[in-house]
Scaffold this motif. Structure first.
Motif, PDB file in Angstrom:
ATOM      1  N   THR A  71      28.981  35.958  -2.516  1.00  0.00           N
ATOM      2  CA  THR A  71      29.021  36.017  -1.054  1.00  0.00           C
ATOM      3  C   THR A  71      28.814  34.644  -0.403  1.00  0.00           C
ATOM      4  O   THR A  71      28.376  34.550   0.741  1.00  0.00           O
ATOM      5  CB  THR A  71      27.960  37.009  -0.538  1.00  0.00           C
ATOM      6  OG1 THR A  71      26.678  36.688  -1.108  1.00  0.00           O
ATOM      7  CG2 THR A  71      28.318  38.436  -0.921  1.00  0.00           C
ATOM      8  N   ALA A 116      24.860  37.887  -6.809  1.00  0.00           N
ATOM      9  CA  ALA A 116      25.276  38.348  -5.481  1.00  0.00           C
ATOM     10  C   ALA A 116      25.454  37.173  -4.529  1.00  0.00           C
ATOM     11  O   ALA A 116      26.357  37.177  -3.679  1.00  0.00           O
ATOM     12  CB  ALA A 116      24.249  39.331  -4.931  1.00  0.00           C
ATOM     13  N   GLU A 151      34.460  39.502  -7.815  1.00  0.00           N
ATOM     14  CA  GLU A 151      34.275  38.252  -7.078  1.00  0.00           C
ATOM     15  C   GLU A 151      33.775  37.114  -7.969  1.00  0.00           C
ATOM     16  O   GLU A 151      33.836  35.947  -7.609  1.00  0.00           O
ATOM     17  CB  GLU A 151      33.263  38.435  -5.934  1.00  0.00           C
ATOM     18  CG  GLU A 151      33.634  39.472  -4.902  1.00  0.00           C
ATOM     19  CD  GLU A 151      33.011  40.823  -5.214  1.00  0.00           C
ATOM     20  OE1 GLU A 151      32.874  41.628  -4.294  1.00  0.00           O
ATOM     21  OE2 GLU A 151      32.661  41.065  -6.401  1.00  0.00           O
ATOM     22  N   LEU A 183      28.396  47.642  -1.772  1.00  0.00           N
ATOM     23  CA  LEU A 183      27.994  47.820  -0.374  1.00  0.00           C
ATOM     24  C   LEU A 183      28.535  49.106   0.229  1.00  0.00           C
ATOM     25  O   LEU A 183      27.939  49.677   1.136  1.00  0.00           O
ATOM     26  CB  LEU A 183      28.455  46.630   0.470  1.00  0.00           C
ATOM     27  CG  LEU A 183      27.628  45.349   0.398  1.00  0.00           C
ATOM     28  CD1 LEU A 183      28.222  44.292   1.312  1.00  0.00           C
ATOM     29  CD2 LEU A 183      26.170  45.604   0.761  1.00  0.00           C
ATOM     30  N   ASP A 221      20.585  38.522   1.660  1.00  0.00           N
ATOM     31  CA  ASP A 221      21.223  39.291   2.736  1.00  0.00           C
ATOM     32  C   ASP A 221      21.999  40.476   2.175  1.00  0.00           C
ATOM     33  O   ASP A 221      22.014  41.560   2.767  1.00  0.00           O
ATOM     34  CB  ASP A 221      22.164  38.393   3.539  1.00  0.00           C
ATOM     35  CG  ASP A 221      21.428  37.323   4.331  1.00  0.00           C
ATOM     36  OD1 ASP A 221      20.204  37.464   4.543  1.00  0.00           O
ATOM     37  OD2 ASP A 221      22.084  36.331   4.721  1.00  0.00           O
ATOM     38  N   PHE A 222      22.649  40.263   1.027  1.00  0.00           N
ATOM     39  CA  PHE A 222      23.405  41.349   0.397  1.00  0.00           C
ATOM     40  C   PHE A 222      22.481  42.512   0.053  1.00  0.00           C
ATOM     41  O   PHE A 222      22.763  43.675   0.399  1.00  0.00           O
ATOM     42  CB  PHE A 222      24.101  40.826  -0.858  1.00  0.00           C
ATOM     43  CG  PHE A 222      24.816  41.883  -1.642  1.00  0.00           C
ATOM     44  CD1 PHE A 222      26.125  42.208  -1.355  1.00  0.00           C
ATOM     45  CD2 PHE A 222      24.170  42.571  -2.670  1.00  0.00           C
ATOM     46  CE1 PHE A 222      26.795  43.191  -2.074  1.00  0.00           C
ATOM     47  CE2 PHE A 222      24.826  43.559  -3.386  1.00  0.00           C
ATOM     48  CZ  PHE A 222      26.139  43.872  -3.088  1.00  0.00           C
ATOM     49  N   PHE A 281      31.029  43.463  -5.937  1.00  0.00           N
ATOM     50  CA  PHE A 281      29.891  43.520  -5.024  1.00  0.00           C
ATOM     51  C   PHE A 281      30.288  44.211  -3.729  1.00  0.00           C
ATOM     52  O   PHE A 281      29.473  44.899  -3.106  1.00  0.00           O
ATOM     53  CB  PHE A 281      29.356  42.114  -4.761  1.00  0.00           C
ATOM     54  CG  PHE A 281      28.506  41.583  -5.886  1.00  0.00           C
ATOM     55  CD1 PHE A 281      27.180  41.960  -6.015  1.00  0.00           C
ATOM     56  CD2 PHE A 281      29.046  40.725  -6.833  1.00  0.00           C
ATOM     57  CE1 PHE A 281      26.389  41.491  -7.054  1.00  0.00           C
ATOM     58  CE2 PHE A 281      28.273  40.248  -7.884  1.00  0.00           C
ATOM     59  CZ  PHE A 281      26.941  40.632  -8.000  1.00  0.00           C
ATOM     60  N   ALA A 282      31.536  44.043  -3.306  1.00  0.00           N
ATOM     61  CA  ALA A 282      32.014  44.740  -2.114  1.00  0.00           C
ATOM     62  C   ALA A 282      31.928  46.244  -2.301  1.00  0.00           C
ATOM     63  O   ALA A 282      31.524  46.977  -1.384  1.00  0.00           O
ATOM     64  CB  ALA A 282      33.453  44.316  -1.810  1.00  0.00           C
ATOM     65  N   PRO A 294      22.495  34.213   0.911  1.00  0.00           N
ATOM     66  CA  PRO A 294      23.522  35.266   0.896  1.00  0.00           C
ATOM     67  C   PRO A 294      23.200  36.411  -0.060  1.00  0.00           C
ATOM     68  O   PRO A 294      23.522  37.572   0.220  1.00  0.00           O
ATOM     69  CB  PRO A 294      24.786  34.511   0.473  1.00  0.00           C
ATOM     70  CG  PRO A 294      24.555  33.115   0.947  1.00  0.00           C
ATOM     71  CD  PRO A 294      23.090  32.878   0.712  1.00  0.00           C
ATOM     72  N   GLY A 295      22.576  36.103  -1.190  1.00  0.00           N
ATOM     73  CA  GLY A 295      22.184  37.149  -2.115  1.00  0.00           C
ATOM     74  C   GLY A 295      21.100  38.037  -1.540  1.00  0.00           C
ATOM     75  O   GLY A 295      21.124  39.263  -1.694  1.00  0.00           O
ATOM     76  N   GLN A 302      21.075  44.595   2.916  1.00  0.00           N
ATOM     77  CA  GLN A 302      21.968  45.659   3.383  1.00  0.00           C
ATOM     78  C   GLN A 302      21.837  46.907   2.516  1.00  0.00           C
ATOM     79  O   GLN A 302      21.807  48.035   3.030  1.00  0.00           O
ATOM     80  CB  GLN A 302      23.423  45.172   3.367  1.00  0.00           C
ATOM     81  CG  GLN A 302      23.723  44.073   4.367  1.00  0.00           C
ATOM     82  CD  GLN A 302      25.177  43.646   4.290  1.00  0.00           C
ATOM     83  OE1 GLN A 302      26.081  44.384   4.691  1.00  0.00           O
ATOM     84  NE2 GLN A 302      25.416  42.444   3.762  1.00  0.00           N
TER      85      GLN A 302
END
Length: 367
Positions: free
Chosen positions: A200, A196, A271, A172, A212-213, A168-169, A209-210, A216
């Motif tokens: 995160t 996701a 992750e 982004l 928010d991912f 996932f990193a 958090p998903g 982005q």
């Protein structure tokens, strides 16, 4: 291809009622039928008399159901038809058609199995393989039984993206479009958001958090708002997508049959990810309960499990795979950090809220 929706149950029920009506033949009374007390020989004999099994949500091109229906025809003489609906719509159809059921068995997302049981829409049948099925994959007496499962992975068209993301990193930091699908309707897309979230710091009860991912990704102008389909992949319209592993492998193999130069890479995010099963449910109102029970029996047999594995799904029973099939699967070591949904009720509540949250917090920022 099978599309898994997660609509609000009330809306789906209303749609099903409009499509099917209330029926006029009187409800099939299976209240006194105890499939678990019958021998397999008795079930098989009566199933052959019933002569057919009609499914919902089990189309030929999803997890290789085609070979299952062919096997049932060859082995037991059962004819077959299917109507492809979402998990929620399947339950709604069972309820809407209870006075004149047309369907005998369905395949639903794991969390919908318990919902179907709670709504009184299921018949119990454990099968002769009961002791080989993990506790997480069945209820106490066979109202629902998971037959196979998948894990959310990342598929990349390497003709379009040479440096395939493995986490996932990486997603982004990329410069490619990322396909998720319609979170308002697709269970697969909702599980992508959950994957996701797990990666995160969130979970089924904390999806933020998903969101928010993907916000982005949307703010970067890289969120593909179209559907994830085989056709779009074949046309090169999708660069990177988050999909069930077995769907991604299946698409890769289908595309390569038509285009040997195609190059797709599939992985489980470093992750971790989310894993979930699909369960068979036997319609409480079915007119062919023995054919439905025999179908579940066959699905969980060595032959039936291998059929699903040929569709690249992970089987609930441990069956040996041919070497050529094993080579196409994602290596086992990539599955070390996958999560199962532990709070099914919490996840169901989250999915009811997710479409609105997705529209407000993600799509609102997409170009």
């Amino acid at each position: 291809m099978k599309v898994r929706f997660a609509k609000a149950a009330a809306a789906a029920l209303a749609a099903a009622m409009l499509l099917t009506g209330c029926g006029s033949s009187g409800s099939t009374n299976n209240e006194n039928l105890d499939l678990n007390s019958m021998s397999l020989e008795e079930i098989e004999e009566k199933a052959k008399e019933e002569g057919e099994v009609n499914s919902v949500g089990m189309p030929d091109d999803w997890a290789n159901w085609d070979d299952t229906w062919a096997g049932l025809k060859e082995k037991y003489g059962l004819e077959h038809t299917d109507v492809d609906l979402s998990s929620a719509e399947e339950l709604s159809m069972f309820e809407a058609e209870k006075n004149n059921a047309t369907k005998d068995i369905g395949d639903v997302g794991e969390t919908y199995g318990a919902v179907a049981e709670d709504q009184g829409l299921t018949l119990k049948y454990k099968t002769s393989y009961w002791d080989e099925i993990p506790d997480w994959a069945k209820d106490d007496d066979g109202d629902w039984v998971v037959a196979y499962y998948g894990t959310m992975g990342i598929i990349t068209n390497k003709k379009l993206v040479s440096d395939a993301p493995t986490s996932f990193a990486d997603l982004l930091e990329g410069d490619y479009m990322v396909s998720v699908g319609d979170v308002a309707r697709s269970t697969r897309a909702q599980y992508a958001v959950l994957a996701a979230a797990y990666a995160t710091g969130g979970d089924e009860n904390n999806i933020q958090p998903g969101l928010d991912f993907f916000k982005q990704i949307a703010e970067q102008g890289r969120l593909d708002k179209g559907e994830f389909t085989l056709s779009r992949m074949e046309k090169g319209e999708i660069e990177v997508a988050i999909v069930w592993d077995f769907v991604g492998i299946g698409y890769r193999e289908q595309i390569k049959e038509n285009n040997p130069d195609a190059d797709f890479e599939i992985c489980i995010p470093e992750e971790g990810s989310v894993q979930s099963g699909y369960a068979t449910i036997i319609n409480a109102y079915t007119k062919r309960p023995h054919a439905a029970a025999l179908t579940r029996e066959y699905i969980l047999s060595d032959e039936g499990q291998l059929n699903l594995a040929k569709g690249y799904a992970r089987t609930v029973r441990d069956v040996e795979l041919p070497a050529e099939l094993e080579e196409k699967m994602i290596p086992d070591e990539q599955y070390q950090n996958v999560h199962m949904v532990e709070d099914a009720e919490g996840w169901q509540k989250t999915t009811e809220e997710l479409p609105t949250l997705w529209n407000e917090q993600v799509l609102a920022y997409a170009n």
